[in-house]
Design a protein around this motif. Sequence first.
Motif, PDB file in Angstrom:
ATOM      1  N   SER A 132       0.655  -1.092   0.129  1.00  0.00           N
ATOM      2  CA  SER A 132       0.335  -0.111   0.426  1.00  0.00           C
ATOM      3  C   SER A 132       0.821   0.940  -0.362  1.00  0.00           C
ATOM      4  O   SER A 132       0.314   2.236  -0.403  1.00  0.00           O
ATOM      5  CB  SER A 132      -1.102   0.206   0.875  1.00  0.00           C
ATOM      6  N   LYS A 140      -1.295  -5.997 -12.468  1.00  0.00           N
ATOM      7  CA  LYS A 140      -1.675  -4.737 -11.080  1.00  0.00           C
ATOM      8  C   LYS A 140      -2.624  -3.467 -11.156  1.00  0.00           C
ATOM      9  O   LYS A 140      -2.442  -3.224 -12.497  1.00  0.00           O
ATOM     10  CB  LYS A 140      -0.430  -4.791 -10.125  1.00  0.00           C
ATOM     11  N   ASN A 141      -3.240  -3.157  -9.799  1.00  0.00           N
ATOM     12  CA  ASN A 141      -3.779  -1.330 -10.601  1.00  0.00           C
ATOM     13  C   ASN A 141      -2.203  -0.702 -10.776  1.00  0.00           C
ATOM     14  O   ASN A 141      -2.653   0.453 -10.812  1.00  0.00           O
ATOM     15  CB  ASN A 141      -3.717  -0.878  -8.849  1.00  0.00           C
ATOM     16  N   ASP A 142      -1.274  -1.304  -9.797  1.00  0.00           N
ATOM     17  CA  ASP A 142      -0.055  -0.281 -10.742  1.00  0.00           C
ATOM     18  C   ASP A 142       0.828  -0.385 -11.413  1.00  0.00           C
ATOM     19  O   ASP A 142       2.075   0.425 -12.085  1.00  0.00           O
ATOM     20  CB  ASP A 142       0.355  -0.493  -9.427  1.00  0.00           C
ATOM     21  N   ASN A 180       0.473   3.930  -4.294  1.00  0.00           N
ATOM     22  CA  ASN A 180      -0.319   4.664  -5.324  1.00  0.00           C
ATOM     23  C   ASN A 180      -2.072   4.281  -5.514  1.00  0.00           C
ATOM     24  O   ASN A 180      -2.602   4.550  -4.745  1.00  0.00           O
ATOM     25  CB  ASN A 180      -0.273   2.876  -6.257  1.00  0.00           C
ATOM     26  N   SER A 181      -1.923   5.668  -6.508  1.00  0.00           N
ATOM     27  CA  SER A 181      -3.773   6.214  -6.187  1.00  0.00           C
ATOM     28  C   SER A 181      -4.297   5.612  -8.029  1.00  0.00           C
ATOM     29  O   SER A 181      -5.623   5.950  -7.569  1.00  0.00           O
ATOM     30  CB  SER A 181      -3.533   8.126  -6.392  1.00  0.00           C
ATOM     31  N   ALA A 182      -3.122   5.480  -8.849  1.00  0.00           N
ATOM     32  CA  ALA A 182      -3.992   4.953 -10.190  1.00  0.00           C
ATOM     33  C   ALA A 182      -4.935   3.634 -10.618  1.00  0.00           C
ATOM     34  O   ALA A 182      -4.087   2.342  -9.612  1.00  0.00           O
ATOM     35  CB  ALA A 182      -2.709   5.103 -11.246  1.00  0.00           C
ATOM     36  N   ASP A 183      -5.182   2.879 -11.359  1.00  0.00           N
ATOM     37  CA  ASP A 183      -5.636   1.908 -11.255  1.00  0.00           C
ATOM     38  C   ASP A 183      -6.030   1.287 -12.610  1.00  0.00           C
ATOM     39  O   ASP A 183      -6.663   1.902 -13.242  1.00  0.00           O
ATOM     40  CB  ASP A 183      -7.017   1.731 -10.632  1.00  0.00           C
ATOM     41  N   HIS A 184      -4.411   0.789 -12.935  1.00  0.00           N
ATOM     42  CA  HIS A 184      -4.216   0.337 -14.610  1.00  0.00           C
ATOM     43  C   HIS A 184      -4.070  -1.474 -14.793  1.00  0.00           C
ATOM     44  O   HIS A 184      -4.025  -2.164 -14.739  1.00  0.00           O
ATOM     45  CB  HIS A 184      -2.528   0.222 -14.628  1.00  0.00           C
ATOM     46  N   SER A 185      -5.022  -1.474 -13.432  1.00  0.00           N
ATOM     47  CA  SER A 185      -5.496  -3.566 -13.431  1.00  0.00           C
ATOM     48  C   SER A 185      -6.089  -4.344 -14.424  1.00  0.00           C
ATOM     49  O   SER A 185      -6.752  -3.094 -15.043  1.00  0.00           O
ATOM     50  CB  SER A 185      -6.404  -3.729 -11.944  1.00  0.00           C
TER      51      SER A 185
END
Length: 768
Positions: A304, A427-429, A353-358
Amino acid sequence: MPTSPRKRIETILLAILAIVSVLPLRFFVESRFWFLAEMGTLAFLFCVAEVAKTFGHETRKPKRLASSATVALATTPIAFAVFARMFGSPIAFEMSGLSTFGAMSLAIAMAATSERNQAMSLVASGFLVLFATSISDDTRAVWVAVLWMSGCVWHLVANHWEKLDVCLAESVRPAVGIRPASVLAATVLCIIGGLVVRDRFGGSNRMAFGFMPTSGGSKWSDSAARSGIGTGDAAIAAKDHAESFGAVESEIFLESTESTLFDMANDMFGEPKKKNKWERRQAMGSDNVIPMHERASKSEQGGSSFSIDRMQPKKHHHFDDATSDAVLQWDGPTGIRLAMERYDAFDGVDWTNSADHSIEELNQQEIDQHVWFFDPKLQSKAISDSDSVSVNLLKVLRLDSTRFPSPMMTAGLHIKDVNRQDFFGIKNDGSLFMPGREKIPQLTVVNLASINVMEDELVELKSDPASGQRRSGFFDFTRPRGESASQGRSGHTQPSPAATASDLPASGSVNGDARSPYEQLQSIVNYLRTEFTFDRSSENTVDGFLKTRRGGDHLFATVAALKAREIGLQSRLVTGFYVRPDSFEISAGHANITPNDVHAWVEIKLDDGRWFEIEPTPGYQQPVYTPSWWLVRKRFAAAHWIHGLLALAICGLLYRTRLVWAEWLLGGIWSLSRWLRPKYQIGLAMRIVETRARLLGSARPQGKPQRDWLESLVNRDVQLQDHVKQFCDVADQAIFGGSGPIDRRRLSSVVRKLNTKQLKLATREATA
């Protein structure tokens, strides 16, 4: 038939070129001491043998010395291979074999007394050059083969004319330029043939017995064979189910005592300073306080956030049950970074990490009968431009993580016989991982396809003012070294670094003069790498780092990421592993990555949404972004346009005054001709006169005799006619009048009088 000195010299030079073709295969992967000692010994023995052979016609001792040195030269690579292994620096047997092959080719060329022996040396050196070129990973190695073939053609053409000269009654003189033309034609054919067959043959197959550089090797064969991490074709994953492939469901993978990336990060950077947990502790029973606190702490570090406020690192973790502490093995270029975690939000202390690249499922595609899984955003780029894609191998040994350590812009991955789409995701990052598992199984070999970035794409980078941070504050490269990081130039207190990232000011004079975001980014990186000191033992925060200019790589990365945002670029901090250049082991054919190689760096977002990396920490190699030829020419023109205009002006001036400086040059050449034989001096004189006429636009027609041409050229100038007659008479005397002496003074006077100025006047009169 005895050999001529020319044949011997050419054969020796081709054999030396064969040895040179092997050097790049060894220089970068062997011990420099043993390598240089071996090459120095070969050079010394060669010189001894040649000097002894030169003086060997008078006495027998030099002959014996030459023979002994030649034999020693042929066996030197074998001797060094034995001694190097005895002292713990093994040289791969296949490399020693190739070097021995080249040394024997050179020894045969040196000792050859007949054309048959020279031919043996020629064949051996040619085979070695072609073999070394075929196994080299560098595309430039083909030029060594082209150079050897050109030299060989030169050698064979010369031998052809010598044989004709011996067979015929009169001497045979080849037409002028036959040898250079033959070599040029052969070189062009070699290049065209190479381009035709380029990329039409598959890679070489590994052999299982450690034979030659492409071998796989095994524990039953040479310990220095290039076994590497394998090609991914072997059974992988299961430790207790070796007959299986891919990810194996077994209880051995459910619990693990192996180090995670975060344990290794704590060992290298130091553990994060503990936060106050009193409110949570008051709500827990006394029996659960310690285990619950440890679980919360592990979760907090587990993905996180990444804290830059850390204590001094403790002793690094080492495995007790392994002969090597490697957690990964890498078969690919060294000096690169393998990313695992990415963070894009910073609050002054912690990165999150606040972005969502998942992406739950990657695109599945079959390539060469292998199933690959691609990132949908990068798939089209990777497939349409396959020349810009690099495929490397990663072997997971002791990494307790579901994430795949991967190079920048990894577009897809492949594991042999694993064709389940639910095994891979993002993953979301933006990191590749294996969902639904506790960790990637041990011994898994992964093929990773990454896209190479051209520097042209970075030059076109555009800044986004909305993402920039333009307020004034503590973050100033131009502040004197001793000034507090929380004070401005006027001494007023500025916001603390723990406040927010938006308090950071512009970069000031460091990059204010740059003309593009990419140039500004380069100035930031260069300033950090030259003006700051890398020290992982430091407990500095960002504030202390800017004040002392000393700190760990996570502080370098943090400062670089925030400075990039000041100039309007989106940035994020990345943690993972660095593949050290000295980690490559020739005995294994791969690089071992250990917990000590944990590293932090920065990625910058391109305009098309992709991310490229920068390396602000000194001591680590920067990423290599190759510019296209167009960009190189454009930069050269921008940097040297004044010199280009000056060169054009000089060329124009030289062209306008070509008759003047050409006359000076020809006069200087003629003044040096007094040492030539009369026959050759006459030929040079004729060429000088023809060159002068050619500059005036009156070249001699093909097939027209020199006397007729010169007389027609000056038929209107009586004085020059007399000079031409004298010149032709002297030439006839030298060519057809036997070996009698000629009047050199008279010839020199005539050549000087037939200068450019006089010929120009005569030509004008003839055309009037």
